[in-house]
Design an enzyme around this catalytic site. Structure first.
Site, PDB file in Angstrom:
ATOM      1  CG  PHE A  20     -11.645  -0.760   2.708  1.00  0.00           C
ATOM      2  CD1 PHE A  20     -11.222  -2.052   3.019  1.00  0.00           C
ATOM      3  CD2 PHE A  20     -11.618   0.202   3.702  1.00  0.00           C
ATOM      4  CE1 PHE A  20     -10.795  -2.384   4.285  1.00  0.00           C
ATOM      5  CE2 PHE A  20     -11.192  -0.117   4.988  1.00  0.00           C
ATOM      6  CZ  PHE A  20     -10.778  -1.416   5.276  1.00  0.00           C
ATOM      7  NE  ARG A  32      -6.750 -11.237   9.217  1.00  0.00           N
ATOM      8  CZ  ARG A  32      -5.933 -10.200   9.039  1.00  0.00           C
ATOM      9  NH1 ARG A  32      -5.388  -9.986   7.864  1.00  0.00           N
ATOM     10  NH2 ARG A  32      -5.664  -9.365  10.026  1.00  0.00           N
ATOM     11  CE  LYS A  63      -5.829  -0.349  -1.997  1.00  0.00           C
ATOM     12  NZ  LYS A  63      -6.575  -0.046  -0.745  1.00  0.00           N
ATOM     13  CG  ASP A  87      -2.078   0.797   1.253  1.00  0.00           C
ATOM     14  OD1 ASP A  87      -2.023   1.852   0.618  1.00  0.00           O
ATOM     15  OD2 ASP A  87      -3.091   0.462   1.893  1.00  0.00           O
TER      16      ASP A  87
HETATM   17  C1  PRP Z   1      -1.158  -4.866   5.605  1.00  0.00           C
HETATM   18  C2  PRP Z   1      -0.450  -5.740   4.574  1.00  0.00           C
HETATM   19  C3  PRP Z   1       0.947  -5.224   4.574  1.00  0.00           C
HETATM   20  C4  PRP Z   1       0.768  -3.765   4.929  1.00  0.00           C
HETATM   21  C5  PRP Z   1       0.879  -2.947   3.693  1.00  0.00           C
HETATM   22  O1  PRP Z   1      -0.971  -5.393   6.866  1.00  0.00           O
HETATM   23  O2  PRP Z   1      -0.512  -7.095   4.925  1.00  0.00           O
HETATM   24  O3  PRP Z   1       1.754  -5.866   5.535  1.00  0.00           O
HETATM   25  O4  PRP Z   1      -0.533  -3.599   5.492  1.00  0.00           O
HETATM   26  O5  PRP Z   1       0.668  -1.599   3.991  1.00  0.00           O
HETATM   27  P1  PRP Z   1       1.763  -0.482   3.736  1.00  0.00           P
HETATM   28  O6  PRP Z   1       2.324  -0.701   2.373  1.00  0.00           O
HETATM   29  O7  PRP Z   1       0.951   0.788   3.827  1.00  0.00           O
HETATM   30  O8  PRP Z   1       2.793  -0.572   4.812  1.00  0.00           O
HETATM   31  P2  PRP Z   1      -1.776  -4.886   8.147  1.00  0.00           P
HETATM   32  O9  PRP Z   1      -0.939  -3.932   8.929  1.00  0.00           O
HETATM   33  O10 PRP Z   1      -3.137  -4.398   7.728  1.00  0.00           O
HETATM   34  O11 PRP Z   1      -1.880  -6.197   9.014  1.00  0.00           O
HETATM   35  P3  PRP Z   1      -2.508  -7.622   8.627  1.00  0.00           P
HETATM   36  O12 PRP Z   1      -1.598  -8.263   7.631  1.00  0.00           O
HETATM   37  O13 PRP Z   1      -2.526  -8.355   9.917  1.00  0.00           O
HETATM   38  O14 PRP Z   1      -3.878  -7.391   8.066  1.00  0.00           O
END
Ligand code: PRP
Length: 185
Positions: free
Chosen positions: A157, A170, A136, A108
């Site tokens: 989202f 999930r 993304k 992200d």
């Molecule tokens: C999500 C995803 C990545 C991170 C990406 O994890 O799995 O690790 O966000 O976002 P970024 O590029 O903005 O850093 P999240 O923190 O939502 O935890 P999860 O995997 O437990 O859902």
């Protein structure tokens, strides 16, 4: 009888189907297997989101594979933009001189990945690459290289296939867009 999928009614649209994910995962596993022919790879899954993709990816691999996990946390979603993250669960394995691939469900802002790449690079792996199911790019805050990418998604989202909202969704077998009324309260 059609399969009943929990929370499916909370989904506005299916962006990537189960079949598309399966085909792309097989393609990615094949490419990685070709690139690392004759070598052993350590797949590092980033908990929790990547576990679903990782489980399917590793079963499609055609070379010896070892699996380990890291858990990363930003200091709350609000401070994510600061890039401050910490390791909640470190690797169990020593990756020095090993071929390592970080496996993510989604990239992200790129902040999590940047932190992880820097952190794992410092441990002197033989090679370090990144494999992500989703990208993304519209949300990127910091440039990161994704060596193996499944799909690029718009700034919506997305949940399912490991991705959550408030820890839910999930288990959906596809990637879909969450109805705004769900996360808007
Ligand atoms: C999500 C995803 C990545 C991170 C990406 O994890 O799995 O690790 O966000 O976002 P970024 O590029 O903005 O850093 P999240 O923190 O939502 O935890 P999860 O995997 O437990 O859902």
């Amino acid at each position: 009888m059609s399969k009943r999928i929990p929370w499916e009614s909370d989904i506005l649209e299916v962006l990537i189907t189960e079949e598309q994910i399966r085909a792309k995962t097989a393609e990615m596993a094949h490419q990685i297997s070709q690139d690392y022919q004759g070598k052993e790879v350590i797949l590092v899954g980033v908990m929790v989101g990547a576990v679903v993709f990782l489980a399917d990816l590793l079963r499609a691999m055609e070379i010896p594979v070892i699996v380990d996990f890291v858990a990363i946390s930003s200091y709350g979603k609000d401070t994510r933009s600061s890039g401050v993250v910490r390791i909640l669960k470190d690797l169990d394995l020593n990756i020095e001189s090993k071929h390592v691939i970080i496996v993510e469900d989604i990239v992200d802002t790129g902040l999590t990945l940047k932190y992880l790449v820097d952190n794992l690079s410092a441990r002197s792996p033989a090679t370090l690459r990144v494999c992500a199911l989703l990208d993304k790019p519209s949300r990127r805050k910091i440039p990161v290289t994704i060596h193996y990418l499944g799909f690029t998604v718009p700034d919506k989202f997305v949940v399912g296939y490991g991705l959550d909202f408030d820890q839910r969704y999930r288990n959906l077998p596809f990637v879909g867009v969450l109805r705004p009324e769900i996360y808007a309260g």
